[in-house]
Design a protein around this motif. Structure first.
Motif, PDB file in Angstrom:
ATOM      1  N   GLY A 183       0.802  -1.216   0.000  1.00  0.00           N
ATOM      2  CA  GLY A 183       0.000   0.000   0.000  1.00  0.00           C
ATOM      3  C   GLY A 183       0.836   1.267   0.000  1.00  0.00           C
ATOM      4  O   GLY A 183       0.374   2.326  -0.424  1.00  0.00           O
ATOM      5  N   ALA A 184       2.061   1.159   0.469  1.00  0.00           N
ATOM      6  CA  ALA A 184       2.941   2.331   0.518  1.00  0.00           C
ATOM      7  C   ALA A 184       3.500   2.689  -0.852  1.00  0.00           C
ATOM      8  O   ALA A 184       3.995   3.801  -1.047  1.00  0.00           O
ATOM      9  CB  ALA A 184       4.094   2.071   1.491  1.00  0.00           C
ATOM     10  N   MET A 185       3.389   1.783  -1.797  1.00  0.00           N
ATOM     11  CA  MET A 185       3.933   2.006  -3.135  1.00  0.00           C
ATOM     12  C   MET A 185       2.920   2.777  -3.971  1.00  0.00           C
ATOM     13  O   MET A 185       1.905   2.233  -4.380  1.00  0.00           O
ATOM     14  CB  MET A 185       4.271   0.678  -3.806  1.00  0.00           C
ATOM     15  N   LYS A 186       3.194   4.057  -4.160  1.00  0.00           N
ATOM     16  CA  LYS A 186       2.293   4.922  -4.918  1.00  0.00           C
ATOM     17  C   LYS A 186       3.112   5.924  -5.709  1.00  0.00           C
ATOM     18  O   LYS A 186       4.221   6.269  -5.330  1.00  0.00           O
ATOM     19  CB  LYS A 186       1.366   5.701  -3.971  1.00  0.00           C
ATOM     20  N   GLN A 187       2.519   6.409  -6.749  1.00  0.00           N
ATOM     21  CA  GLN A 187       3.144   7.487  -7.501  1.00  0.00           C
ATOM     22  C   GLN A 187       2.801   8.812  -6.830  1.00  0.00           C
ATOM     23  O   GLN A 187       1.648   9.052  -6.452  1.00  0.00           O
ATOM     24  CB  GLN A 187       2.656   7.514  -8.953  1.00  0.00           C
ATOM     25  N   PHE A 188       3.799   9.661  -6.693  1.00  0.00           N
ATOM     26  CA  PHE A 188       3.573  11.009  -6.184  1.00  0.00           C
ATOM     27  C   PHE A 188       3.304  11.893  -7.397  1.00  0.00           C
ATOM     28  O   PHE A 188       4.133  12.014  -8.286  1.00  0.00           O
ATOM     29  CB  PHE A 188       4.792  11.511  -5.414  1.00  0.00           C
ATOM     30  N   VAL A 189       2.127  12.469  -7.457  1.00  0.00           N
ATOM     31  CA  VAL A 189       1.729  13.279  -8.598  1.00  0.00           C
ATOM     32  C   VAL A 189       1.844  14.750  -8.219  1.00  0.00           C
ATOM     33  O   VAL A 189       1.238  15.204  -7.240  1.00  0.00           O
ATOM     34  CB  VAL A 189       0.285  12.944  -9.038  1.00  0.00           C
ATOM     35  N   VAL A 190       2.627  15.454  -8.996  1.00  0.00           N
ATOM     36  CA  VAL A 190       2.812  16.881  -8.763  1.00  0.00           C
ATOM     37  C   VAL A 190       1.822  17.637  -9.633  1.00  0.00           C
ATOM     38  O   VAL A 190       1.735  17.408 -10.838  1.00  0.00           O
ATOM     39  CB  VAL A 190       4.250  17.313  -9.113  1.00  0.00           C
ATOM     40  N   THR A 191       1.074  18.505  -9.024  1.00  0.00           N
ATOM     41  CA  THR A 191       0.139  19.331  -9.788  1.00  0.00           C
ATOM     42  C   THR A 191       0.639  20.761  -9.753  1.00  0.00           C
ATOM     43  O   THR A 191       1.257  21.203  -8.774  1.00  0.00           O
ATOM     44  CB  THR A 191      -1.280  19.264  -9.211  1.00  0.00           C
TER      45      THR A 191
END
Length: 144
Positions: free
Chosen positions: A126-134
């Protein structure tokens, strides 16, 4: 007492323990690190871990979190635990990340190994996620 063994190549396990100490308070006292040093033979690591193991209570239990399954550090630690009759009751997981380690550290004394395994693996994935910069757009500025 249940100890968490962080096992890795190099200093990864020591760095992980240092970071965990920022979040875990006194629970960090139950964390031990085992790292295979560059150019170190597995036999040397085994000797070092045997000395650490000998200093622990005979009724201690263990949860082992390793950087990778099948690597020399993990197989060496498992060999020592097996030689002392401790491996069968030890939870061994590979692919450790910070979220998994923190979850295990804070839950190891209140959960059985099967429940702890499920919780740790769920947390690790669950800790594996993409960090999306807006970035703000002009229309976002109109809302201010």
């Amino acid at each position: 007492m249940k100890y968490m063994l962080l096992v890795s190549h190099g200093d990864f396990s020591a760095g992980l323990k240092q970071t965990l100490s920022m979040f875990a308070g006194d629970a960090i006292d139950s964390v031990l690190t085992v790292g295979l040093k560059p150019d170190e033979a597995a036999d040397t690591l085994e000797t070092r871990f045997e000395a650490t193991f000998a200093s622990l209570p005979s009724d201690a239990e263990y949860v082992v979190l390793a950087d990778i399954i099948g690597g020399s550090p993990l197989t060496t630690v498992c060999k020592v635990l097996a030689n002392h009759g401790k491996l069968a009751d030890t939870l061994v997981l590979g692919g450790v990340n910070f979220s998994m380690a923190l979850t295990v550290l804070l839950s190891k004394d209140t959960m059985d190994n099967e429940s702890l395994k499920a919780k740790a693996l769920e947390e690790a994935g669950g800790a594996m996620k993409q960090f999306v910069v807006t970035t703000p757009t002009e229309s976002d500025d109109d809302d201010i």
